[in-house]
Design an enzyme around this catalytic site. Sequence first.
Site: not given
Ligand code: NI
Length: 135
Positions: A14, A33, A39, A41, A79-80, A124
Amino acid sequence: MIYVSRREVFSASHRLHNTELSDEENQRIFGKCNNPNGHGHNYILEVVVAGEIDPKTGYVVDLKLLKTVIIENVVKKVDHKHLNYDVDFLKGINPTTENVAIGIWNQLVDKIPGGKLYSIKLHETENNFIEYRGE
Ligand code: NI
């Protein structure tokens, strides 16, 4: 009232950015972020369902069915993926953990196969997590 939880994990990228703020302010507020290319999580999702025990099964909700609902409606979509660009239910939303948790709640609230949705917890990082109860 009994509370039943199902945990799922997913990985996603995100970028937190508010276009109404300067680059400097975005960097100050969102830190890592705010990385221009996003990047990642490793998220942990906990879905809590509340209800009464069905005397026939002894269950509040069949966890196999609950798992399938979460996978089909949330995990497969995030996911991914890049949360800013790839996820229909997060379009146009700054994907903070708070906003993603609310999006997940909205995805699941009318699809719970027994009892009713009580809360969404979304971790997160190891130390930061959000809880949303639809209020
Ligand atoms: Ni982040």
